[in-house]
Design an enzyme around this catalytic site. Structure first.
Site, PDB file in Angstrom:
ATOM      1  N   TYR A 105      -7.855 -13.870  -0.444  1.00 39.75           N
ATOM      2  CA  TYR A 105      -7.851 -13.085  -1.622  1.00 39.75           C
ATOM      3  C   TYR A 105      -7.587 -13.759  -3.140  1.00 39.75           C
ATOM      4  O   TYR A 105      -7.385 -14.845  -3.083  1.00 39.75           O
ATOM      5  CB  TYR A 105      -6.516 -12.337  -1.725  1.00 39.75           C
ATOM      6  CG  TYR A 105      -6.448 -11.241  -0.576  1.00 39.75           C
ATOM      7  CD1 TYR A 105      -6.552 -10.028  -0.783  1.00 39.75           C
ATOM      8  CD2 TYR A 105      -5.924 -11.589   0.646  1.00 39.75           C
ATOM      9  CE1 TYR A 105      -6.419  -8.833   0.256  1.00 39.75           C
ATOM     10  CE2 TYR A 105      -5.691 -10.448   1.587  1.00 39.75           C
ATOM     11  CZ  TYR A 105      -6.064  -9.466   1.447  1.00 39.75           C
ATOM     12  OH  TYR A 105      -5.964  -8.355   2.490  1.00 39.75           O
ATOM     13  N   TYR A 144      -7.969 -13.228   8.316  1.00 36.97           N
ATOM     14  CA  TYR A 144      -7.300 -14.311   7.874  1.00 36.97           C
ATOM     15  C   TYR A 144      -5.586 -14.628   8.583  1.00 36.97           C
ATOM     16  O   TYR A 144      -5.135 -13.741   8.936  1.00 36.97           O
ATOM     17  CB  TYR A 144      -6.948 -14.401   6.368  1.00 36.97           C
ATOM     18  CG  TYR A 144      -5.981 -13.018   5.878  1.00 36.97           C
ATOM     19  CD1 TYR A 144      -4.678 -12.987   5.871  1.00 36.97           C
ATOM     20  CD2 TYR A 144      -6.734 -12.018   5.451  1.00 36.97           C
ATOM     21  CE1 TYR A 144      -4.432 -12.151   5.213  1.00 36.97           C
ATOM     22  CE2 TYR A 144      -6.096 -10.954   5.168  1.00 36.97           C
ATOM     23  CZ  TYR A 144      -5.026 -11.032   4.865  1.00 36.97           C
ATOM     24  OH  TYR A 144      -4.276  -9.828   4.488  1.00 36.97           O
ATOM     25  N   ARG A 154      -4.514 -11.559  10.671  1.00 36.15           N
ATOM     26  CA  ARG A 154      -4.678 -10.281  10.110  1.00 36.15           C
ATOM     27  C   ARG A 154      -5.954  -9.816  10.483  1.00 36.15           C
ATOM     28  O   ARG A 154      -7.114 -10.428  10.065  1.00 36.15           O
ATOM     29  CB  ARG A 154      -4.436  -9.834   8.489  1.00 36.15           C
ATOM     30  CG  ARG A 154      -2.996  -9.969   8.057  1.00 36.15           C
ATOM     31  CD  ARG A 154      -2.108  -8.922   8.560  1.00 36.15           C
ATOM     32  NE  ARG A 154      -2.680  -7.802   9.015  1.00 36.15           N
ATOM     33  CZ  ARG A 154      -2.926  -6.754   8.175  1.00 36.15           C
ATOM     34  NH1 ARG A 154      -2.534  -6.540   6.944  1.00 36.15           N
ATOM     35  NH2 ARG A 154      -3.182  -5.313   8.809  1.00 36.15           N
ATOM     36  N   HIS A 157      -9.659  -5.832   7.010  1.00 31.79           N
ATOM     37  CA  HIS A 157      -9.190  -4.662   6.714  1.00 31.79           C
ATOM     38  C   HIS A 157      -9.433  -4.716   5.211  1.00 31.79           C
ATOM     39  O   HIS A 157      -9.568  -5.458   4.280  1.00 31.79           O
ATOM     40  CB  HIS A 157      -7.662  -4.615   6.789  1.00 31.79           C
ATOM     41  CG  HIS A 157      -6.767  -5.633   6.170  1.00 31.79           C
ATOM     42  ND1 HIS A 157      -6.628  -6.696   6.708  1.00 31.79           N
ATOM     43  CD2 HIS A 157      -6.255  -5.583   4.884  1.00 31.79           C
ATOM     44  CE1 HIS A 157      -5.868  -7.346   5.854  1.00 31.79           C
ATOM     45  NE2 HIS A 157      -5.590  -6.623   4.889  1.00 31.79           N
ATOM     46  N   HIS A 159      -7.797  -2.582   2.003  1.00 33.96           N
ATOM     47  CA  HIS A 159      -6.378  -1.693   1.341  1.00 33.96           C
ATOM     48  C   HIS A 159      -7.093  -0.535   0.609  1.00 33.96           C
ATOM     49  O   HIS A 159      -8.034  -0.701  -0.405  1.00 33.96           O
ATOM     50  CB  HIS A 159      -5.561  -2.611   0.539  1.00 33.96           C
ATOM     51  CG  HIS A 159      -4.883  -3.695   1.157  1.00 33.96           C
ATOM     52  ND1 HIS A 159      -3.703  -3.564   1.788  1.00 33.96           N
ATOM     53  CD2 HIS A 159      -5.507  -4.989   1.509  1.00 33.96           C
ATOM     54  CE1 HIS A 159      -3.462  -4.866   2.016  1.00 33.96           C
ATOM     55  NE2 HIS A 159      -4.344  -5.457   2.300  1.00 33.96           N
TER      56      HIS A 159
END
Lengths: 236, 215
Positions: A105, A144, A154, A157, A159
């Site tokens: 991110y 990640y 995770r 995905h 959000h």
């Protein structure tokens, strides 16, 4: 009628409980007292209305926000925003954010040892059209690791944050990808007890919307709490 | 659940720690009104008494949305409620005249809405129009209040609560506050710290846990 909430109570098992120990962060942040019922008043039956002025030219194309193209697998994500009666939620504001193709991110808190992509912000937003449709272009996010438990990862995905008709239809959630082997292992995905409800967080591969020689496509419909008509009767 | 309900609402997932990437564009975005505004500041705490540095709060004030409609339409009183999103056609038919739009046409920003994030200590600060009394289903008036949504890493669904101002006389007879056990009522009341300044903490868990609502 006084104690009737504006939107129907959640069907058991279709929404997560606040206290879900497999997701460690929920333990100290979930209330322990029972939730109180909230009656229908004008405060609950109205909500913010956002307009097109909020949306910039590349907000629905996360591959075109920088000087160069981001690395990774281009994808198109599309679907509809519906209410509980299956009616389109016209003009619903949808905000999205995600990791880059390497699973990183663009955020100071993310210290995962994977490269940032100078050509990828990971943020987008758009309004659903009159039929509730939305579509955006991005790159497929990477999986990640995270610190929840030993060797926790995770699944890939995106959000999503949505505003529907009325503040009680507010939803923040995550969209997943079909066939991801990490899904059965992920406590956040598995916090929803009902299997069918859980699996509705997984998008479907959509060959028809694929752009040949360019990008694969995934389809994901979102259902917001309440009805576009009835929650507002009391507010007039 | 009504008989017409056909679809199951999509499950909620946590906002996670990186929400600012996608949600920052609305944080501290609204213009601050000088006249008639109040500021509420405080801190969000977890069950261990630690400040929550990655929480996001959203405040909803129908009164402020209505006030914007009032300013635009020239109606003598700001009585028009915020227009619901997906029923524009039927609204006009019902009221017989076009409703003013509680949305800034240039920026697309929704009147009556505020989104703020907590800082490294869990502190937040929000400024908006002083709330107005609102109708209760049986016709009584509720004390002025704001609706507050709490999002954070660790919250698999957001939490819903309300905040009232301690110096509003009406809170002693507010129909919703009266339903809440007396010893917990205070968790929804912001204490006056100045003429237009209030202090209010949100305690997610434990002693003095804030009252949260089911919806």
């Amino acid at each position: 009628m006084i104690d009737q909430p504006v939107v129907p109570a959640a069907i058991p098992g279709t929404q997560p409980e606040y206290h879900y120990p497999p997701y460690r962060s929920s333990v100290a942040r979930s209330p322990r007292q029972p939730l109180m019922l909230l009656p229908q008043t004008p405060t609950e039956s109205t909500g913010p209305v956002f307009g097109h002025g909020l949306i910039g030219p590349h907000d629905n194309d996360l591959t075109a926000q920088c000087d160069g193209e981001p690395l990774g697998e281009r994808i198109i994500v599309h679907g509809r925003v519906l209410d509980e009666d299956g009616r389109p939620v016209r003009g619903a504001l949808v905000e999205v954010w995600q990791a880059n193709a390497a699973g990183r991110y663009r955020h100071k808190v993310d210290q995962h040892q994977a490269p940032l992509d100078p050509n990828f912000s990971g943020a987008g937003r758009f309004l659903a059209d009159d039929a509730g449709h939305f579509a955006f272009k991005t790159i497929k996010p990477g999986a990640y690791p995270w610190g929840n438990h030993h060797n926790a990862w995770r699944p890939a995905h995106i959000h999503f944050s949505l505003f529907g008709a009325g503040i009680l239809s507010r939803l923040v959630t995550q969209m997943y990808f079909p066939g991801d082997p990490l899904l059965p292992l992920d406590p956040i995905f598995n916090c929803i007890p009902d299997e069918a409800a859980r699996n509705r967080l997984v998008s479907q591969f959509d060959l028809e919307r694929t752009e040949p020689n360019y990008a694969l496509a995934y389809k994901w419909d979102i259902v917001l709490r309440g009805s576009c008509d009835t929650p507002f009767e009391g507010a007039r | 659940m009504s008989a017409t309900t056909a679809l199951v609402p999509t499950g909620s997932q946590t906002v996670g720690p990186f929400f600012s990437i996608g949600l920052n564009h609305l944080i501290d975005r609204a213009p601050t009104r000088a006249a008639g505004s109040i500021t509420i500041q405080g801190q969000v705490f977890d069950g261990d008494g630690a400040g929550v540095p990655d929480a996001m709060l959203e405040f909803w004030s129908p009164a402020e949305a209505a006030w914007r409609c009032h300013e635009q339409s020239g109606h003598p009183q700001p009585t028009i409620e915020a227009r619901p999103q997906a029923t524009s056609g039927s609204d006009q038919a019902k009221s017989g005249e076009p409703l003013a739009e509680p949305t800034d046409p240039a920026t697309g920003y929704a009147a009556g809405f505020r989104r703020v994030a907590t800082d490294g200590d869990g502190k937040f600060r929000v400024t908006l129009l002083r709330p107005k009394p609102a109708a209760w289903p049986d016709g009584r008036l509720q004390a002025p209040h704001l609706l507050v949504l709490v999002f954070a890493r660790g919250l698999l669904r957001h939490l819903l609560t309300r905040v009232y101002c301690a110096d509003e006389e009406a809170i002693s007879s507010d129909p919703l506050l009266q339903k809440i056990p007396a010893e917990r009522r205070g968790t929804l009341v912001a204490q006056a710290q100045g003429p237009s300044a209030y202090g209010w903490n949100i305690i997610l868990q434990g002693q003095n846990e804030t009252v949260f609502f089911a919806w």
